[in-house]
Write an enzyme that holds these catalytic residues in place. Structure first.
Site, PDB file in Angstrom:
ATOM      1  N   SER B  25       0.812  -1.214   0.000  1.00  7.76           N
ATOM      2  CA  SER B  25       0.000   0.000   0.000  1.00  7.76           C
ATOM      3  C   SER B  25       0.850   1.270   0.000  1.00  7.76           C
ATOM      4  O   SER B  25       0.346   2.357  -0.252  1.00  7.76           O
ATOM      5  CB  SER B  25      -0.954   0.005   1.190  1.00  7.76           C
ATOM      6  N   SER B  54       3.438   1.062   6.537  1.00  7.40           N
ATOM      7  CA  SER B  54       3.990   1.401   5.225  1.00  7.40           C
ATOM      8  C   SER B  54       3.732   2.872   4.858  1.00  7.40           C
ATOM      9  O   SER B  54       4.567   3.510   4.239  1.00  7.40           O
ATOM     10  CB  SER B  54       3.452   0.476   4.146  1.00  7.40           C
ATOM     11  N   TRP B  55       2.576   3.402   5.269  1.00 10.39           N
ATOM     12  CA  TRP B  55       2.321   4.826   4.982  1.00 10.39           C
ATOM     13  C   TRP B  55       3.256   5.711   5.800  1.00 10.39           C
ATOM     14  O   TRP B  55       3.754   6.719   5.320  1.00 10.39           O
ATOM     15  CB  TRP B  55       0.841   5.183   5.219  1.00 10.39           C
ATOM     16  N   LYS B 161      -8.929   5.515   3.303  1.00 10.60           N
ATOM     17  CA  LYS B 161      -9.321   4.407   2.435  1.00 10.60           C
ATOM     18  C   LYS B 161     -10.838   4.223   2.491  1.00 10.60           C
ATOM     19  O   LYS B 161     -11.437   4.305   3.572  1.00 10.60           O
ATOM     20  CB  LYS B 161      -8.632   3.116   2.904  1.00 10.60           C
TER      21      LYS B 161
END
Lengths: 1018, 301
Positions: B25, B54-55, B161
């Site tokens: 992502s 991950s962000w 999201k």
């Protein structure tokens, strides 16, 4: 005029969540099918009433007090009077009474007096609603406990005691007292979200289940954890106490219901029964009717089942006898050491058994054992056969002696005969009863040179006669496993999956069919149908799970398998034809099962310990079967009875339907064949009733090993389906009197080992021989997820594919593919994930095919010109490419025009496009293909558009469906896309669509997703 | 991200492993940023539902690594209920985003200054009941929005999201009351077969009449009472009312030439198909014991 077109829902199948027995009437079950209520008479399966309760929301739960019935689901609720619901004269639409709150409703229950309805919200708040006026009275909650709930129930114990049982997302179960407004327990112990919690009526126990897949039993008085039970292999969605709190039923994502005993002494959950009930994934709905010990379950498949949940069911349906008990019926009988039961047969007068001492006993219909007679010759070894209706039993020993007995209805011997067969030894004695009621016995010797011996026994009510034997020569390496007699033919099944066909008259071998399956044994051959004097159809089962319909024509000695499927359920041992349905039975690990393969559900199972034992299944009636087996040294008679069970609604896959196709077929019929392909990897062959929009499943084909992409009828008897792993299958449909059959006739060989490589779409052009004009095959064009475009020729004679052309678009995934024939040229059009439509000319590459008819999409071919060694042609550069969408083109439909063609495309970007492609003749100076975007509706839906289909009767209208759960009709006769009508559908994850001409000039649109909906366009 | 046969099929998944991202992502945020310049001028950012991170890795690389020599490097706070491995320049908080204490902690880290950018890549486990799953997802966005309304500066950006189900137009409409511009964005690294997309809300315009306050005893429903964002509010007559819906403009982000997440790529033959170790091991699922019991044959029919 276009604007007069309107959509009307005929029939919608969607997940069933809310189901409730209405106890004031002994026969009523209320079921929520999406927003629609159906009231069934569960005693006979009749649908009594259909009413729409909510505009959009699904009915998640139903509760009632006397004649006030409350429905809730999502944020909607409705309070309705029994008479309003049951009134057949009143409007079907009751959505005018729909009310709403500001939060998700977890559950509802009436107060003790029935004057209030309590609603529990997802934030652990109780709303009190006046049951008469339907207005909000008050709200209550406990401080600091407004975290999100996944589940909950309300136990109204008395006027003053109401307990709110809340299942939180974080693993805690909160039990709070509504009137004291205080927390009684915060039960900790589960892992993950709590999916259900219930309190027993006697306030003794609490049960809960969670994402950890366990069920926990707690003491309601102390909050102590008493027992943790395991068994479900996926999430458990619903629990119900029944049988005065002594039993519990749980239903799960794993498609089973489990019945548990609650041991009142040990205070423990003990597993009782596991019932496999639904398709795909998830059982949501559950209610139990205590007085009859039946339950109703509702699945994601839209199926509603009434099942027997009597915890004593197995006990009551099983009779078990040790040999001592059997022989004790005769006071004088002396049991020999190590004496065992060696054989049995169910006759209409009773169950006859033989022991290893050759002693015959009968268990009559009054449930009394009786000694019949001892046969010295049958000591040690005997093989038992029989004719149930004629009360004949036979015992055969290894030396070739056969003892035949005929009984009257009082279990007395009325005829006795012994035949001796000249044979080295008998190791196998099997029997069959022909359709005209004759018993046939077949004996096999271990000496491979010795022929099989066949006896015919003709019987009247009081006498039988045995014919002299006939000899059948078989191939020496074959070992016989089963046989049947159909008309004047003998069909014998062998080990190693082979079948021999013999003439009954001459005993000559007519045909040997080798290796019908890769391995294992032919376990049964059962006559199905005599088509003509010389042509018959039989069902063959193979132990490895394969079953087939064998068509054999005696006149030309030709055979074919017109249906083949894999049960994927362990060993298959036999087949029973019952009306228009096929039942199969066999063993899976340690249990025996009886399965209705046509409708795809289990009829019953018996935990018998597995296949390695003496066993036999005897059909008693259409609703009753006797499974007799030996376990340890005991004899067990298990009756499998389905009299209390029924399907109230047939349902569909239970997973997302990825594609569906309706056969055009004849115009003067009331049903049409269709096929759905779903995420569960199966294809279902179904009849669609054009009047009602209802469906009836014939077969569930289990061949694909990955999720389906596309399935299409390419003509009236050929179907192509494709998916991941480069799977592409060609199927042939055979129409038989009772039901259609479906067999795989060809498959494309995968070229890579990348499991993700998907064949995304295909189109076909039929090919006729340039000499005879007969259809010889078809050209198939396919697009792949790695941007490859290929065309093949499928030869209907040899059933093989030949690659014709190969090419590539870019590197992105292709979604859509169509052939266009115009100006004696062959074009292809592809749609891709980058939002582009691209056109190629492949006329040269497809030589030596010639265009026969542009309108009928047919080519001609001189077959000799298709040299297998020919080089694969490469796709030339595209003639035209145009970007329509920002993202993937999910679906498109194509209409030919005089100047070329038009495409209506639906995108992931919510847009709908109308594109004109003009094809200029090669003589002109302009480009060969020009494109122009005529019209684009950017917000044609509020989510992804998944399907686009031209209306069959209005070629300037398209039917469009999208994930926002709308079905829309757009008109483009003016060159502009104009919305004509839109309707909400209950089918979520709306992903596929096909259309057909219905009755009385109406068009029908079938919408697939999680469920199936039939819409009428008028 | 486990070690599995998936390695062969998903290019973004493989690229993520190769480039050291904790999840594929990461590319979604990078492609969103390419389209909307989300990181431009950002000094304070909050990553909600951040695990496995991950962000936050993207934020660290794009905001912190590029500016760490500056006098005051940008401040990044990552919040999740689950523990998270540390990331350079990111303050991780293991906390509940609905709790008022979490808000005060973030504000403390920001020195009392509001955030420029709040993002959330959170998704709940799906049950399979589409309407319930949509409700839970909406609740998660609202929970993130609650916190956002308490700490985002006027003109700030919110990205979350979403799953484009039947009621997503309600969400578009409600966010439209709080932001200048609401866009439904689909990065190319998000599969076309998935309903996943991202709602990009630009130009926060707080209400002048409504003051958001986090309180443990106030549900998300109560929180937005008086915010006038078109949410249905409980009425005594419980009358049915169609709420406002609105379709947000759709923007596909990422270059058309960037990798297509739906496509199957044949890996170049010189890259042998070795299975890469996952960057961060999977967490134990709640049903771990049930799986073990099944494996050991303790669960029978």
């Amino acid at each position: 005029m276009a604007s007069s077109t309107s959509l009307k829902a005929l029939h919608q199948q969607s997940p069933v969540i809310g189901a409730k027995f209405y106890l004031p009437e002994n026969n009523l079950l209320f079921v929520g099918h999406g927003p629609i209520l159906k009231v069934y008479d569960h005693t006979n399966g009749e649908l009594i009433i259909t009413k729409r309760i909510f505009k959009k929301n699904k009915i998640h739960g139903i509760c009632y007090d006397h004649d006030t019935i409350a429905f809730y689901g999502g944020r909607s609720l409705s309070l309705l009077n029994y008479d309003t619901i049951m009134n057949t004269d009143s409007d079907e639409d009751l959505t005018g009474d729909e009310k709403m709150i500001n939060d998700w409703i977890i559950t509802g229950e009436f107060s003790y007096s029935g004057l209030e309805l309590f609603i529990l919200t997802a934030h652990n708040v109780i709303l009190s609603i006046d049951a008469y006026s339907g207005s909000l009275q008050w709200e209550k909650s406990v401080y600091g406990e407004k975290s999100i709930l996944y589940s909950g129930s309300i136990r109204v114990a008395s006027r003053h005691d109401v307990f709110i049982n809340a299942g939180t997302v974080m693993g805690g179960v909160i039990i709070w007292d509504l009137y004291k407004e205080e927390i009684k327990y915060n039960l900790q112990g589960h892992q993950g979200s709590i999916f259900n919690v219930q309190v027993s009526e006697d306030l003794r126990h609490i049960v809960s289940c969670s994402d950890d897949r366990s069920i926990k039993l707690w003491d309601f008085q102390t909050g102590e954890l008493l027992s943790t039970a395991w068994g479900h292999t996926a999430r458990i969605w619903n629990l119900k106490f029944y049988n005065a709190g002594q039993n519990l039923i749980s239903v799960s994502e794993d498609l089973t219901a489990r019945i548990w005993n609650i041991d009142q002494e040990q205070r423990e959950l003990v597993a009782n029964l596991t019932l496999e009930l639904h398709h795909g994934r998830h059982i949501w709905g559950l209610d139990v009717k205590d007085d009859q010990l039946i339950a109703a379950t509702g699945g994601n498949d839209g199926r509603v089942r009434i099942i027997d949940v009597n915890p004593a069911k197995v006990e009551q349906e099983t009779e078990a006898f040790e040999i001592e008990e059997i022989v004790s019926c005769d006071g004088g009988y002396q049991l020999t050491k190590n004496e065992l039961i060696k054989g049995f047969w169910q006759l209409s007068c009773g169950l006859v058994v033989i022991t290893s001492e050759g002693s015959v006993f009968v268990y009559d219909n009054n449930k009394k054992w009786k000694f019949v007679k001892q046969f010295e010759q049958m000591k040690g070894f005997s093989l038992t056969n029989g004719h149930s209706q004629q009360n004949i039993i036979t015992f055969t020993n290894a030396k070739g002696t056969t003892q035949l007995l005929k009984f009257n209805d009082e279990c007395e011997i009325i005829q006795e005969e012994t035949i001796v067969t000249e044979v080295t030894k008998i190791i196998n004695a099997i029997s069959t009863v022909s359709e005209d009621g004759k018993l046939y016995l077949l004996f096999e010797s271990p000496n491979k040179q010795e022929p099989l011996k066949l006896y015919e026994i003709i019987s009247t009510s009081d006498k039988f006669t045995v014919s002299p034997f006939k000899e059948l020569t078989k191939s020496p390496t074959f070992v016989t496993t089963c046989f049947t007699i159909s008309a004047d033919l003998i069909f014998i099944g062998f080990r190693l999956s082979s079948i021999g066909i013999y003439s009954l008259d001459t005993c000559e071998e007519l045909k040997l069919i080798r290796k019908v399956s890769l391995s294992d044994t032919v376990t049964s051959i059962t006559p199905y149908k005599q088509n003509t004097e010389t042509e018959s159809i039989l069902t063959v089962t193979n132990r490895d799970g394969l079953y087939l319909y064998l068509k054999y024509d005696q006149s030309n000695n030709e055979h074919s398998f017109i249906h083949a499927n894999d049960l994927r359920k362990g060993f298959v041992e036999g087949a029973i034809h019952q009306q228009d349905q096929l039942l199969l039975y066999g063993f899976k690990s340690s249990y025996f099962y009886l399965y209705n393969e046509s409708r795809d559900y289990e009829i019953g199972y018996v935990n018998c310990g597995g296949i390695h034992r003496l066993w036999k299944l005897f059909p008693v009636s259409s609703e009753q079967f006797k499974f007799v087996f030996i376990r340890a040294s005991g004899l067990f008679i298990r009756t499998l009875s389905t009299t209390k069970e029924r399907h109230l609604s047939d349902g569909t896959h239970g997973r997302e339907i990825r594609d569906l196709t309706i056969r055009e077929g004849e115009s003067d019929v009331t049903t049409r064949l269709m096929i759905t392909g779903a995420e569960d990897t199966t294809l279902k062959l179904t009849s669609l009733d054009l009047q009602t929009g209802k469906t009836l499943t014939h077969w569930t084909m289990r061949k694909h090993t990955s999720g389906l992409q596309k399935v299409k009828f390419i003509n009236d008897n050929l179907v192509v389906s494709c998916g991941a792993r480069e799977e592409l299958f060609v199927w042939e449909i055979t129409d038989e009197a009772k039901y259609p059959l479906m067999a795989l006739i060809g498959s494309l060989k995968p070229e890579s080992d990348i499991p993700d490589l998907r064949i995304m779409d295909f189109d076909s052009l039929f090919v006729k021989s340039s000499d005879s004009g007969i259809v010889t095959g078809f050209v198939l064009g396919c697009v792949y997820s790695d941007s490859t475009i290929k065309t093949f020729y499928f030869d209907l004679q040899t059933k093989t594919f030949t690659v014709l052309t190969e090419g590539r678009y870019k590197t992105c995934c292709l979604w859509d593919f169509r052939f266009v024939l115009h100006n004696q040229q062959i074009y292809i059009v592809c749609g891709a994930t980058d939002g582009f439509l691209t056109v190629w000319n492949i006329t040269e590459q497809l030589a030596p095919f010639k265009i026969l008819s542009e309108d009928e999409l047919t080519l001609s071919l001189n077959v000799t010109q298709l040299d297998e060694s020919r080089a694969i042609s490469k796709l030339a550069d595209p003639l035209n490419t145009i970007q329509i969408h920002q993202n993937g083109i999910k679906d498109m439909d194509l209409i030919k025009t005089s100047a070329g063609f038009q495409i209506v495309s639906g995108g992931d970007d919510n847009g709908l496009g109308l594109i004109e492609f003009t094809i200029n003749s090669s003589a002109s100076s302009e480009a060969e293909v020009e494109s122009q975007l005529l019209s684009f509706a950017p917000d044609a839906a509020s989510s992804t558009i998944t399907s686009v289909c031209l209306a069959p009767s209005h070629k300037s209208q398209v039917i469009v469906c999208s994930v926002d759960q709308y079905v829309r009709v757009w008109d483009f006769s003016s060159g502009e896309l104009v919305l004509v009508d839109e309707k909400y559908t209950t089918v979520a994850d709306t992903g596929s669509l096909d259309v057909t001409k219905g009755l009385d000039g109406a068009d029908l649109a079938l919408v697939g997703g999680v469920g199936l909906a039939c819409w009428e366009l008028k | 991200m486990g070690k599995s046969s998936k390695d062969k099929r998903d290019l973004y998944y493989r690229k993520a492993k190769e480039e050291g991202w904790r999840a594929r992502s990461a590319f979604k945020l990078l492609q969103l940023n390419d389209q909307f310049q989300l990181f431009k001028g950002v000094r304070r950012v909050v990553d909600l539902c951040a695990a496995p991170g991950s962000w936050s890795q993207v934020l660290s690389r794009e905001l912190y690594e590029n500016n760490k020599d500056s006098e005051i490097p940008p401040k990044i706070v990552a919040v999740d209920l689950q523990p998270m491995a540390p990331i350079d320049g990111v303050t991780t908080l293991q906390a509940d985003i609905t709790h008022p204490k979490t808000l005060s902690k973030i504000l403390e880290i920001f020195g009392g200054e509001p955030a420029d950018f709040v993002c959330s890549d959170g998704a709940p486990d799906v049950t399979g009941l589409h309407d319930l799953d949509e409700y839970i997802q909406a609740q998660l966005i609202l929970a993130a929005l609650q916190l956002t309304t308490c700490l985002l500066r006027p003109g700030g950006t919110f990205v979350a999201k979403i799953f484009r189900g039947r009621d997503i137009d309600l969400m578009y409409s409600q966010l439209g009351f709080l932001f200048e511009k609401v866009i439904c964005a689909k990065p190319r690294s998000s599969r076309g077969t998935s309903l996943e997309a991202f709602i990009v809300c630009l130009g926060y315009k707080p209400s002048t009449t409504w003051k958001p306050t986090l309180d443990l005893n106030v549900s998300t429903e109560d929180f937005f009472k008086g915010a006038n964002i078109g949410r249905y509010e409980l009425r005594d007559d419980l009358e049915y009312e169609e709420e406002k819906r609105n379709v947000a403009p759709f923007v596909a982000c990422g270059d058309l030439s960037s990798y297509d997440s739906d496509a199957t790529y044949t890996l170049e033959s010189d890259i042998t198909r070795i299975s890469l170790d996952p960057v961060q091991g999977p967490t134990a699922p709640p049903y771990k014991k049930a799986l073990e019991m099944k494996r050991n044959g303790e669960i029978k029919r």
